[in-house]
Enzyme design. Structure first.
Site, PDB file in Angstrom:
ATOM      1  N   ASP A 172       4.834   4.071   7.837  1.00 15.96           N
ATOM      2  CA  ASP A 172       3.725   3.526   8.809  1.00 15.96           C
ATOM      3  C   ASP A 172       4.605   3.484  10.062  1.00 15.96           C
ATOM      4  O   ASP A 172       6.121   3.041   9.869  1.00 15.96           O
ATOM      5  CB  ASP A 172       3.353   2.195   8.404  1.00 15.96           C
ATOM      6  CG  ASP A 172       2.396   2.156   7.416  1.00 15.96           C
ATOM      7  OD1 ASP A 172       2.068   3.098   6.823  1.00 15.96           O
ATOM      8  OD2 ASP A 172       2.266   1.010   6.744  1.00 15.96           O
TER       9      ASP A 172
ATOM     10  N   ASP B  61       0.773  -0.960   0.067  1.00 18.80           N
ATOM     11  CA  ASP B  61      -0.050   0.029   0.144  1.00 18.80           C
ATOM     12  C   ASP B  61       0.973   1.531  -0.003  1.00 18.80           C
ATOM     13  O   ASP B  61       0.470   2.398   0.090  1.00 18.80           O
ATOM     14  CB  ASP B  61      -0.913  -0.102   1.174  1.00 18.80           C
ATOM     15  CG  ASP B  61      -0.341  -0.242   2.524  1.00 18.80           C
ATOM     16  OD1 ASP B  61       0.766  -0.757   2.671  1.00 18.80           O
ATOM     17  OD2 ASP B  61      -0.826   0.562   3.552  1.00 18.80           O
ATOM     18  N   HIS B  62       2.265   1.133  -0.212  1.00 19.54           N
ATOM     19  CA  HIS B  62       3.089   2.192  -0.205  1.00 19.54           C
ATOM     20  C   HIS B  62       3.863   2.343  -1.427  1.00 19.54           C
ATOM     21  O   HIS B  62       4.707   3.237  -1.799  1.00 19.54           O
ATOM     22  CB  HIS B  62       3.881   2.366   0.792  1.00 19.54           C
ATOM     23  CG  HIS B  62       3.300   2.263   2.134  1.00 19.54           C
ATOM     24  ND1 HIS B  62       3.056   3.791   2.839  1.00 19.54           N
ATOM     25  CD2 HIS B  62       2.419   1.617   2.933  1.00 19.54           C
ATOM     26  CE1 HIS B  62       2.327   3.692   3.816  1.00 19.54           C
ATOM     27  NE2 HIS B  62       2.037   2.434   3.954  1.00 19.54           N
TER      28      HIS B  62
ATOM     29  N   HIS C 132       8.118  -0.128  12.487  1.00 18.35           N
ATOM     30  CA  HIS C 132       7.319  -0.840  11.805  1.00 18.35           C
ATOM     31  C   HIS C 132       7.633  -2.306  11.621  1.00 18.35           C
ATOM     32  O   HIS C 132       8.772  -2.541  12.106  1.00 18.35           O
ATOM     33  CB  HIS C 132       6.998  -0.105  10.353  1.00 18.35           C
ATOM     34  CG  HIS C 132       5.831  -0.453   9.512  1.00 18.35           C
ATOM     35  ND1 HIS C 132       4.717  -0.652  10.170  1.00 18.35           N
ATOM     36  CD2 HIS C 132       5.623  -0.692   8.354  1.00 18.35           C
ATOM     37  CE1 HIS C 132       3.643  -1.098   9.369  1.00 18.35           C
ATOM     38  NE2 HIS C 132       4.180  -1.002   8.480  1.00 18.35           N
TER      39      HIS C 132
ATOM     40  N   HIS D 213      -3.612   7.322   6.884  1.00 14.77           N
ATOM     41  CA  HIS D 213      -3.608   5.751   6.800  1.00 14.77           C
ATOM     42  C   HIS D 213      -4.687   5.168   7.666  1.00 14.77           C
ATOM     43  O   HIS D 213      -4.419   4.246   8.604  1.00 14.77           O
ATOM     44  CB  HIS D 213      -2.106   5.514   7.406  1.00 14.77           C
ATOM     45  CG  HIS D 213      -1.784   4.126   6.919  1.00 14.77           C
ATOM     46  ND1 HIS D 213      -1.742   2.915   7.770  1.00 14.77           N
ATOM     47  CD2 HIS D 213      -1.116   3.790   5.874  1.00 14.77           C
ATOM     48  CE1 HIS D 213      -1.338   1.811   7.237  1.00 14.77           C
ATOM     49  NE2 HIS D 213      -0.827   2.308   5.869  1.00 14.77           N
TER      50      HIS D 213
HETATM   51 ZN   LIG Z   1       3.143  -0.959   6.397  1.00  8.61          ZN
END
Ligand SMILES: [Zn+2]
Length: 316
Positions: free
Chosen positions: A225, A66-67, A155, A283
């Site tokens: 994140d 998702d990044h 993370h 996010h």
């Molecule tokens: Zn992540």
């Protein structure tokens, strides 16, 4: 100088019809810097009428899909549109391998140069057991107007946060002094850079009497994140704008910690402790249809909090 950030996606891992996953676009003067590039980012760039061929630098925080799943699509679109300008990518070493493999398998030879700048590896990885005062940051990018610093986030995979900071601009020469002292052209640049001026008669004019201080340099910190970690505070202290992930609400603090994410209250606590001017949170987990409760939770701790919803532009 324009210094603003546009949110291209504020969802966490699962995209929804109103929330795309992570990407932010920083406008610094006429230049565009893309931070993260989730699936669908190039469509967001079109939706918000961004002249996206002007993007010269892309920063990827970490290798969760998702990044960065939108990166190969955007790179390919640049290629199909006949891009000539160099593109600079900043990411962890495996990203270069992934892109090379994707291009090789699709028999794509990009017609423009891509320069890959690897970010520091596992030795820079933040872990929950690090000393509380451990704070490491490293230079990522610098030009005549902007400095980008990287720093480790907490993370489940190696993740880098970024701080974008303007360099102090030149001093402004007061108009009445230019006329009064009849300052020759060749002195203008030197005076703007802080030098005193010696006129034809040998008289010294002090710089502070002739000039006004430049505007205060602005800064933007991008932190996603990450689980709650106070180790980032020395790097992001006093930032004008902080983007900090807020995947969950506080009633899910335990899940947040286990998944190496933060709650809205935790993001607000970091903003407060770091003394930033403004916080934007994003996010968001797809479980939250309404974001108001996350905002309320953060504002209880840090009133200058705003939702980083898709399309929103924050002037810094
Ligand atoms: Zn992540």
């Amino acid at each position: 100088m324009n210094f603003s950030v546009q949110v291209l996606g504020c969802s966490s891992a699962i995209p929804t019809l109103t929330r795309n996953p992570s990407a932010h676009l920083l406008h610094a003067d006429e230049r565009l810097f893309l931070i993260d590039c989730a699936e669908g980012t190039q469509l967001q760039l079109r939706r918000y009428h961004v002249h996206f061929q002007r993007i010269r630098h892309i920063f990827i925080t970490h290798l969760h899909g998702d990044h960065f799943y939108g990166l190969i699509g955007l790179l390919t679109t640049f290629h199909l549109l006949g891009r000539k300008e160099e593109l600079h990518l900043y990411g962890h070493a495996e990203l270069e391998e992934i892109l090379a493999m994707q291009l090789r398998a699709s028999r794509t030879n990009l017609i423009y140069p891509v320069v890959f700048h690897p970010l520091p590896g596992e030795d820079m990885r933040e872990t929950a057991t690090d000393a509380p005062d451990r704070c490491s940051s490293f230079p990522v990018y610098e030009d005549e107007k902007l400095i980008v610093t990287g720093f480790p986030l907490l993370h489940s995979v190696l993740t880098t946060g970024f701080l974008f900071r303007e360099k102090p601009g030149p001093r402004k020469i007061r108009k009445e002094m230019v006329n009064r002292l009849d300052i020759p052209n060749e002195w203008m640049g030197r005076i703007k850079n802080g030098e005193d001026y010696v006129d034809g008669q040998g008289t010294l004019h002090r710089n502070e009497e002739m000039t006004l201080a430049p505007p205060r340099p602005r800064s933007y910190a991008y932190c996603t994140d990450t689980a709650y970690t106070e180790r980032i505070i020395p790097v992001i202290r006093s930032a004008d704008l902080l983007y900090h992930e807020a995947t969950f609400m506080q009633d899910m603090a335990r899940a947040a910690r286990e998944k190496f994410h933060s709650t809205a209250a935790e993001a607000a606590t970091i903003a407060k402790l770091a003394g930033v001017k403004k916080l934007i949170i994003g996010h968001f987990s797809a479980r939250y249809e309404e974001l108001g409760p996350l905002l309320d939770e953060a504002r209880d701790i840090f009133p200058e909090t705003y939702l980083a919803e898709d399309g929103t532009i924050f002037k810094i």
